[in-house]
Write a protein that holds these residues in place. Sequence first.
Motif, PDB file in Angstrom:
ATOM      1  N   PRO A 115       0.716  -1.090  -0.103  1.00  0.00           N
ATOM      2  CA  PRO A 115       0.083  -0.052  -0.045  1.00  0.00           C
ATOM      3  C   PRO A 115       0.838   1.381   0.125  1.00  0.00           C
ATOM      4  O   PRO A 115       0.188   2.396  -0.240  1.00  0.00           O
ATOM      5  N   GLY A 116       2.011   1.256   0.081  1.00  0.00           N
ATOM      6  CA  GLY A 116       3.029   2.350   0.080  1.00  0.00           C
ATOM      7  C   GLY A 116       3.070   3.004   1.353  1.00  0.00           C
ATOM      8  O   GLY A 116       3.719   4.265   1.513  1.00  0.00           O
ATOM      9  N   VAL A 117       2.212   2.894   2.384  1.00  0.00           N
ATOM     10  CA  VAL A 117       2.371   3.385   3.696  1.00  0.00           C
ATOM     11  C   VAL A 117       1.947   2.456   4.854  1.00  0.00           C
ATOM     12  O   VAL A 117       1.558   1.375   4.567  1.00  0.00           O
ATOM     13  N   PRO A 118       2.369   2.879   6.187  1.00  0.00           N
ATOM     14  CA  PRO A 118       2.213   1.826   7.051  1.00  0.00           C
ATOM     15  C   PRO A 118       0.510   1.063   7.135  1.00  0.00           C
ATOM     16  O   PRO A 118      -0.382   1.934   6.567  1.00  0.00           O
ATOM     17  N   PHE A 119       0.761   0.169   7.672  1.00  0.00           N
ATOM     18  CA  PHE A 119      -0.432  -0.776   7.421  1.00  0.00           C
ATOM     19  C   PHE A 119      -1.565   0.019   8.047  1.00  0.00           C
ATOM     20  O   PHE A 119      -2.910   0.001   7.511  1.00  0.00           O
ATOM     21  N   ASP A 120      -1.442   0.306   9.308  1.00  0.00           N
ATOM     22  CA  ASP A 120      -2.702   1.117   9.914  1.00  0.00           C
ATOM     23  C   ASP A 120      -2.817   2.398   9.201  1.00  0.00           C
ATOM     24  O   ASP A 120      -4.334   2.711   9.237  1.00  0.00           O
ATOM     25  N   GLU A 121      -2.079   3.029   8.698  1.00  0.00           N
ATOM     26  CA  GLU A 121      -2.548   4.170   7.955  1.00  0.00           C
ATOM     27  C   GLU A 121      -3.311   3.855   6.729  1.00  0.00           C
ATOM     28  O   GLU A 121      -4.202   4.458   6.039  1.00  0.00           O
ATOM     29  N   ALA A 122      -2.874   2.741   5.826  1.00  0.00           N
ATOM     30  CA  ALA A 122      -3.779   2.286   4.839  1.00  0.00           C
ATOM     31  C   ALA A 122      -4.994   1.917   5.322  1.00  0.00           C
ATOM     32  O   ALA A 122      -5.923   2.207   4.674  1.00  0.00           O
ATOM     33  N   LEU A 123      -5.397   1.100   6.237  1.00  0.00           N
ATOM     34  CA  LEU A 123      -6.729   0.786   6.826  1.00  0.00           C
ATOM     35  C   LEU A 123      -7.635   2.215   7.181  1.00  0.00           C
ATOM     36  O   LEU A 123      -8.766   2.290   6.667  1.00  0.00           O
ATOM     37  N   GLU A 124      -6.794   2.981   7.759  1.00  0.00           N
ATOM     38  CA  GLU A 124      -7.655   4.348   7.934  1.00  0.00           C
ATOM     39  C   GLU A 124      -7.838   5.064   6.889  1.00  0.00           C
ATOM     40  O   GLU A 124      -9.252   5.740   6.691  1.00  0.00           O
ATOM     41  N   GLY A 125      -7.142   5.043   5.916  1.00  0.00           N
ATOM     42  CA  GLY A 125      -7.370   5.621   4.479  1.00  0.00           C
ATOM     43  C   GLY A 125      -8.570   5.199   3.997  1.00  0.00           C
ATOM     44  O   GLY A 125      -9.634   5.647   3.054  1.00  0.00           O
ATOM     45  N   LEU A 126      -8.577   3.707   3.601  1.00  0.00           N
ATOM     46  CA  LEU A 126      -9.744   3.056   3.205  1.00  0.00           C
ATOM     47  C   LEU A 126     -11.002   3.416   3.904  1.00  0.00           C
ATOM     48  O   LEU A 126     -12.169   3.182   3.303  1.00  0.00           O
ATOM     49  N   ARG A 127     -11.095   3.166   5.234  1.00  0.00           N
ATOM     50  CA  ARG A 127     -12.121   3.447   6.002  1.00  0.00           C
ATOM     51  C   ARG A 127     -12.828   5.004   5.712  1.00  0.00           C
ATOM     52  O   ARG A 127     -14.091   5.008   5.693  1.00  0.00           O
ATOM     53  N   GLU A 128     -11.946   5.971   5.545  1.00  0.00           N
ATOM     54  CA  GLU A 128     -12.389   7.299   5.259  1.00  0.00           C
ATOM     55  C   GLU A 128     -12.813   7.247   3.839  1.00  0.00           C
ATOM     56  O   GLU A 128     -13.926   8.005   3.504  1.00  0.00           O
ATOM     57  N   PHE A 129     -12.283   6.583   2.979  1.00  0.00           N
ATOM     58  CA  PHE A 129     -12.771   6.805   1.635  1.00  0.00           C
ATOM     59  C   PHE A 129     -14.111   6.014   1.437  1.00  0.00           C
ATOM     60  O   PHE A 129     -15.034   6.542   0.686  1.00  0.00           O
ATOM     61  N   TYR A 130     -14.473   4.912   1.904  1.00  0.00           N
ATOM     62  CA  TYR A 130     -15.917   4.275   1.870  1.00  0.00           C
ATOM     63  C   TYR A 130     -16.941   5.012   2.771  1.00  0.00           C
ATOM     64  O   TYR A 130     -18.080   4.952   2.243  1.00  0.00           O
ATOM     65  N   ALA A 131     -16.325   5.613   3.859  1.00  0.00           N
ATOM     66  CA  ALA A 131     -17.061   6.255   4.793  1.00  0.00           C
ATOM     67  C   ALA A 131     -17.897   7.518   3.966  1.00  0.00           C
ATOM     68  O   ALA A 131     -19.049   7.898   4.042  1.00  0.00           O
ATOM     69  N   SER A 132     -16.826   8.460   3.226  1.00  0.00           N
ATOM     70  CA  SER A 132     -17.344   9.254   2.447  1.00  0.00           C
ATOM     71  C   SER A 132     -18.297   9.020   1.603  1.00  0.00           C
ATOM     72  O   SER A 132     -19.032   9.879   0.948  1.00  0.00           O
ATOM     73  N   ARG A 133     -18.207   7.974   0.953  1.00  0.00           N
ATOM     74  CA  ARG A 133     -19.312   7.448   0.004  1.00  0.00           C
ATOM     75  C   ARG A 133     -20.328   6.639   0.541  1.00  0.00           C
ATOM     76  O   ARG A 133     -21.163   6.180  -0.488  1.00  0.00           O
ATOM     77  N   GLU A 134     -20.449   6.674   1.944  1.00  0.00           N
ATOM     78  CA  GLU A 134     -21.462   5.985   2.355  1.00  0.00           C
ATOM     79  C   GLU A 134     -21.690   4.308   1.879  1.00  0.00           C
ATOM     80  O   GLU A 134     -22.770   3.819   1.527  1.00  0.00           O
ATOM     81  N   ARG A 135     -20.586   3.723   1.719  1.00  0.00           N
ATOM     82  CA  ARG A 135     -20.560   2.439   1.509  1.00  0.00           C
ATOM     83  C   ARG A 135     -19.786   1.584   2.212  1.00  0.00           C
ATOM     84  O   ARG A 135     -18.983   2.003   3.284  1.00  0.00           O
ATOM     85  N   PRO A 136     -20.318   0.290   2.466  1.00  0.00           N
ATOM     86  CA  PRO A 136     -19.386  -0.777   3.441  1.00  0.00           C
ATOM     87  C   PRO A 136     -17.957  -0.968   3.127  1.00  0.00           C
ATOM     88  O   PRO A 136     -17.758  -0.794   2.033  1.00  0.00           O
ATOM     89  N   VAL A 137     -17.279  -1.001   4.064  1.00  0.00           N
ATOM     90  CA  VAL A 137     -15.800  -1.275   3.845  1.00  0.00           C
ATOM     91  C   VAL A 137     -15.711  -2.839   3.351  1.00  0.00           C
ATOM     92  O   VAL A 137     -16.167  -3.602   4.306  1.00  0.00           O
ATOM     93  N   MET A 138     -15.037  -3.310   2.228  1.00  0.00           N
ATOM     94  CA  MET A 138     -14.685  -4.431   1.936  1.00  0.00           C
ATOM     95  C   MET A 138     -13.286  -4.596   1.434  1.00  0.00           C
ATOM     96  O   MET A 138     -12.828  -3.488   0.708  1.00  0.00           O
ATOM     97  N   ALA A 139     -12.546  -5.696   1.532  1.00  0.00           N
ATOM     98  CA  ALA A 139     -11.314  -5.630   0.928  1.00  0.00           C
ATOM     99  C   ALA A 139     -11.312  -7.106  -0.020  1.00  0.00           C
ATOM    100  O   ALA A 139     -11.879  -8.068   0.503  1.00  0.00           O
ATOM    101  N   GLN A 140     -10.570  -7.219  -1.235  1.00  0.00           N
ATOM    102  CA  GLN A 140     -10.284  -8.317  -1.991  1.00  0.00           C
ATOM    103  C   GLN A 140      -8.981  -8.696  -1.661  1.00  0.00           C
ATOM    104  O   GLN A 140      -8.065  -7.885  -2.266  1.00  0.00           O
TER     105      GLN A 140
END
Length: 288
Positions: A115-140
């Motif tokens: 992900p190019g950033v620390p793992f915790d930071e990556a998880l926080e980034g994707l949570r913010e991304f999907y929260a701003s779009r009112e979508r559930p968080v999922m990972a493939q």
Amino acid sequence: MVRRIVPGETGPTGGPAFTDVLGVCTSWSDGVCVVQPSSGTAVEIPIELIVSGKPVPPRPSMRLRVSAREAESHSEAIWPGVERVALGDWELRSDPHPVGRLIKRANSVLAMGDPGVPFDEALEGLREFYASRERPVMAQVEADSSIESALRDEGWTELERGEAHFQLIALSRLRRTLNLGDSESPGDSESPRFEVADATVTVELPHAGGRATIDGDWLGLHGLHVDETARRQGLARRVLRELVDWGAEQGALTAWLHVETDNAAALTLYARLGFVTHHTCRYLAPGG
């Protein structure tokens, strides 16, 4: 692989010289072993000159040597309208105009690679991304990968029907197989309906249909369906044949698809056609 003596030549240690031949043994008779290399003419080796031999597994095809991340990237052409944001090698995906249920592949983070950033930071980034779009968080993720393990350590769990194989095959081989014994298909009596939009073709027959999308020389097969009352009549093969023929006209060399691991009927069909599993992916979501 066969190691043989080279008559009349001396090796670096002063003894006899040796050479290796790698290929398929096509004959062993009359005192001669015949080996066919992957290219060039067959090599005839007197058995009396053979020092040793051992079986070597076939080298994986180029298609199987690409990474799971690279293979999954060919899904992008299927949903050209999906929003995609890079996070290092990861890709955050969201369909701004979904129709019906949310498609996991188009509405999850493709968490493969760095992900190019620390793992915790990556998880926080994707949570913010999907929260701003009112979508559930999922990972493939790639099944049994270090990323899956790290997410599970954070309490993520597998979604229902959250596992699928990425399968592929050389398009030329698939065409040959599909064109065998096609006269009995009930769909042959009616011409299929074709609809082409951008890089995707849709084929519809009575009671069956499917789509294919071209991306470079890779052909993604998706949306294959047969009405329950019309199954086991060859309709799926007929639809696939039409899709694959179209793909060949576009210059495709490889056909691929996703199939859920609990879809026994589809897995049986694709195995008979010669598809092999490149990798398995899982879909995870945060616990709670």
